[in-house]
Structures are given as structure tokens and as C-alpha cells.
Design an enzyme around this catalytic site. Structure first.
Site, PDB file in Angstrom:
ATOM      1  CG  HIS A 242       0.672   4.911   2.880  1.00 39.84           C
ATOM      2  ND1 HIS A 242      -0.326   5.277   2.949  1.00 39.84           N
ATOM      3  CD2 HIS A 242       1.752   5.777   2.183  1.00 39.84           C
ATOM      4  CE1 HIS A 242      -0.942   6.116   2.050  1.00 39.84           C
ATOM      5  NE2 HIS A 242       0.579   6.534   1.654  1.00 39.84           N
TER       6      HIS A 242
ATOM      7  CE1 TYR B 132      -8.694   2.491   3.379  1.00 35.69           C
ATOM      8  CE2 TYR B 132     -10.158   1.494   1.623  1.00 35.69           C
ATOM      9  CZ  TYR B 132      -9.519   2.065   2.257  1.00 35.69           C
ATOM     10  OH  TYR B 132      -8.514   0.802   1.633  1.00 35.69           O
TER      11      TYR B 132
ATOM     12  N   PRO C  60     -12.970  -4.633  -4.676  1.00 34.06           N
ATOM     13  CG  PRO C  60     -12.784  -2.395  -5.166  1.00 34.06           C
ATOM     14  CD  PRO C  60     -13.362  -3.626  -5.291  1.00 34.06           C
TER      15      PRO C  60
ATOM     16  CE1 TYR D 198      -7.006  -0.566   3.870  1.00 35.52           C
ATOM     17  CE2 TYR D 198      -5.070  -0.684   4.072  1.00 35.52           C
ATOM     18  CZ  TYR D 198      -6.048  -0.554   3.258  1.00 35.52           C
ATOM     19  OH  TYR D 198      -6.128   0.252   2.471  1.00 35.52           O
TER      20      TYR D 198
END
Ligand code: RFL
Ligand code: PHB
Length: 389
Positions: A72, A199, A291, A383
Site C-alpha cells: 500500500h 481513516y 491501534p 506511519y
């Protein structure tokens, strides 16, 4: 029973450590309280950082991941009915992440361990670590009803947040934060509605769209911490997801049969130091992140890579220098992940009782990330992962 490194727990931390030590010619025994089927089915993480992918490949455990994992190159942030894509390679000089579930990482590592590695005992529950401050640490454990002792040169607690190893680190200090919400997570037999993770921040709460494969979706909804998953019907879950992912364009959510649902509480936790004498803590045994930043598994990997290097250095040179540095080396990366996971959590979740001022600030933070390349780069770097060691 005797071994060089006694490892408690066959989650990703314990299994990868055993593999790295095997590759370095150091013997180990892994004790796991659950049975194999349970460990291989426990639904958890889904995102591997670039650094984790590289480590698994180098350890000889990346073959199926390279075939079945999904690379990704970005994520989508969704808020105020708008969509914004964060392009990882463009912002980080080429880095990306991999969607390959923790269950699959564990299956691959278990198969390798049973084929080539040292003993991996299932249904072997560690009861206590003794003598951590001496040259002869021991793990007392129960295997199929019989109590036994594993004598070691070193013991590593990879036994997660609820394990027993941490209790054998005296004079430690812990730092903790709980959140007034959890995640209701579902697995559904339906193709993901988007080709990257979404998100979403919504006035009704956070939602996340993730996936396990091109035909299996993984989705989460922010819910109050004490929620009973069975209190939500499948239809209610899909309706709520649809509301929270709503956009102004023609994006739509695909629905399908829900095969699993459960609620996960959210917690930030760090125990310092991550070592006492010849006992080391790694992974969730030492630290927990909520998470939202997808960091937990990746942190566990960083810990055991650092520890395996230090143990190999000790075996090759007799020097304990890297073992002595283990806790401080890991904690620096751990606190960066704690900071990022906290920021992502407070950026995207609605807090019961938040004031209108706080709501506006949250939207301003999102606006900043989606309009400033510097702010967006900070998110993309974190990230895709902090360097190990
Ligand atoms: P684990 O996986 O908890 O493994 C610990 C193992 O120790 C065993 N055990 C014992 N064995 C013997 N004797 C005892 N006394 C024992 N006590 C416990 C347990 O049975 C278990 O097998 O810890 P480890 O290896 O440190 O790995 C940590 C990760 O599992 C965890 O950080 C991640 O799952 C967190 N996480 C995520 N991390 C990511 O990097 N990316 C993600 O996308 C991500 N998503 C998530 C997540 C965790 C979640 N939940 C359920 C907490 C999503 C969710 C919903
Ligand atoms: C998941 O796929 O389970 C997942 C992905 C990203 C997260 C958390 C969980 O931030």
C-alpha cells in the site's frame, strides 16, 4: 530442561526472536500457554511497516508475504465528508507499507520454527520467572498438567500485556493512559470498498476501513469502552459504518456477511526499564499502543531485532555492551510510537463531553495535515515506520 534463551510467548515477538536467534546459531525454547490453532486464529494487526517487511524477508520468513501481501502506497483521511489521500512514497522518498495479517505472519513463523528451529511448546504456561538477577534465570511452567523448570542463560518475556514476565522486573516504573472508547472490529466476506485504508473522523465517532485480502474486509467502529459486541446486529454495524464514511462524491460501502466481531479496549502503556539482569521484555509485554497508528506489531519486531543483535554480539565477542543498551535503545523508538499513536487517536476519535472548542481544534489539526506538506510528511514518516536500533 536447559537452553540458552528461554522465550515466553509465541506471538509475533517470541516467534520472530526464536527465528532470528536460530539464524544466528543461538538455541532457544519457546513456551506458549495457548494451543496452536488459537495462536494462528487470533485476529489482530494488519499493517507491516517497510522495516518489518525487510526484517521478515531477511529472516527467511517472507516468501508467502511477498506472494500474498498487498503493498500500500498511501492511506485516505476522511473528515467533513471530504477525502484526502496521503501518498507515502512521494512524501518519504519511496517508503510504503504492506497489508499482511498478523495471523499469517504467525502461521509462517510457526511452520518455520517447527520445521527448522528449536522446541516450540504449545499449552506450556509460564508460571513465574525466577533468579532474573542471577546468572541462572529459570522459568517455572506447566505443560499439559505437569510443572517443569526451564533453565536458561537469558529469559525473554514476549508474553504480551497479560503475561507473567513483567512482574519479575522489580523497581520498574510504568506510564499509562486509558481511553473512554474501544473499537468494535468486524471481518466480512466482501471485497474492500476502497483499495487503500480509510481513516474516518466523524461527529458520531471514528471508523476505519481495512482489509485482509482482495475478498475479505476488516472494519472498525469507535464505540464506548464497555460495549458488548453482540449488542450490535450486523445491519446496525453496516448502517453505522455507512454514516461515518459518508462523502460528497459517489463513494459507496459494500456490505457482506460478517464472520467475526469483537470489541478491543484502547490503552497506552510503557514499562521502564525493559530489562532486569538476565530477563528482557519485548513487544506488548513492555508496551501497548492504541491501534490507530498500526504500530503494536511493528514495535514488537523492532524490540526483538535489537535484542537478537545484542545476544549475537554477546555470543560472538563476550561483550554485554549491546545488551546493556537494549532498554534505552528500544524505549526511544517506543516513545516515538506512543506519541504518534496518541496523536492519531486524539486526531480521529470523538471524546464524550468534548467542548465545541476542542472539536474545532481537531478539525484544524486535520486541515493542517491535509494542507501542509510538512505536516503531512510528518504523518507519512511516522506511519511508514521509525528506524530500528
Ligand atoms: P502477543 O501477540 O500478545 O503475544 C503474546 C503471547 O504470549 C502468550 N502468553 C503466554 N505464554 C506462556 N506463558 C504465559 N504465562 C503467557 N502469557 C501470555 C500469549 O498467549 C500470546 O501468544 O504479543 P507480541 O508478540 O508482543 O505482539 C504484539 C502484537 O500482537 C500487538 O502489538 C498487535 O497485535 C497490535 N495491533 C496492531 N499492531 C500493528 O503493528 N499494526 C496493526 O495494524 C495493529 N492492529 C493491533 C491491531 C491489536 C489489536 N488488538 C486486538 C489488541 C488491531 C487490534 C484490534
Ligand atoms: C487492521 O487491519 O487490523 C488495522 C489496520 C490499521 C490500523 C489498525 C488495524 O491502524
Amino acid at each position: 530442561m536447559r537452553t540458552t534463551v528461554g522465550i515466553i510467548g509465541a506471538g509475533p515477538a517470541g516467534l520472530l526472536l526464536a527465528r532470528l536467534l536460530h539464524n544466528a546459531g543461538i538455541d532457544s525454547v519457546v513456551l506458549e500457554s495457548r494451543d496452536r490453532a488459537y495462536v494462528e486464529r487470533r485476529q489482530r494487526a494488519g499493517i507491516l511497516e517497510q522495516g518489518t517487511v525487510d526484517v521478515l524477508r531477511e529472516a527467511g520468513a517472507g516468501e508467502r508475504m511477498d506472494r500474498e501481501g498487498l503493498r500500500h502506497d498511501g492511506i485516505e483521511l476522511r473528515f467533513a465528508r471530504r477525502r484526502h489521500r496521503v501518498d507515502f512514497p512521494a512524501l518519504t522518498g519511496g517508503r510504503s507499507v504492506m497489508v499482511y495479517a498478523q495471523t499469517e505472519v504467525c502461521k509462517d513463523l510457526i511452520a518455520l520454527q517447527l520445521k527448522e528451529g528449536g522446541p516450540l511448546l504449545f499449552e506450556a504456561e509460564a508460571l513465574a520467572v525466577e533468579g532474573a538477577g542471577t546468572d541462572r534465570p529459570r522459568v517455572r511452567f506447566r505443560h499439559r498438567g505437569t510443572e517443569e523448570v526451564l533453565e536458561c542463560d537469558y529469559v525473554v518475556g514476549c508474553d504480551g500485556y497479560w503475561g507473567v514476565a513483567r512482574a519479575a522486573v522489580p523497581d520498574g516504573r510504568s506510564f499509562e493512559r486509558t481511553y473512554p472508547f474501544g473499537w468494535l472490529g468486524i471481518l466480512a466476506d466482501v471485497a474492500p470498498s476502497h483499495d487503500e485504508l480509510v481513516y474516518a473522523r466523524h461527529d458520531r465517532g471514528f471508523a476505519l476501513l481495512s482489509m485482509r485480502s482482495p475478498s475479505v474486509s476488516r472494519l472498525y467502529l469507535q464505540v464506548p469502552a464497555d460495549t458488548d459486541a453482540d449488542g450490535w446486529s450486523d445491519e446496525e454495524i453496516w448502517d453505522e459504518l455507512e454514516r461515518r464514511f459518508e462523502t460528497d462524491d459517489d463513494w459507496s460501502l459494500r456490505r457482506g456477511p460478517i464472520t467475526q466481531k469483537s470489541v478491543t479496549p484502547m490503552r497506552s502503556y510503557v514499562h521502564e526499564p525493559m530489562r532486569h539482569g538476565r530477563l528482557f521484555l519485548a513487544g506488548d509485554a513492555a508496551h501497548i499502543v492504541p491501534p490507530t497508528g498500526a504500530k503494536g506489531l511493528n514495535l514488537a519486531v523492532g524490540d526483538v531485532v535489537t535484542l537478537a543483535r545484542a545476544l549475537a554480539h554477546r555470543a560472538a565477542t563476550g561483550s554485554e555492551e549491546l545488551l546493556d543498551a537494549y532498554s534505552a535503545t528500544c524505549l526511544r523508538r517506543v516513545w516515538q510510537a506512543e506519541r504518534f499513536s496518541y496523536d492519531m487517536t486524539t486526531l480521529l476519535h470523538t471524546v464524550p463531553g468534548a467542548t465545541p472548542f476542542e472539536d474545532r481544534l481537531q478539525l484544524a489539526r486535520l486541515d493542517r495535515i491535509t494542507s501542509s506538506r510538512a505536516a503531512e510528511t510528518d504523518l507519512a514518516e511516522a506511519y511508514t515506520g521509525f528506524p530500528i536500533g
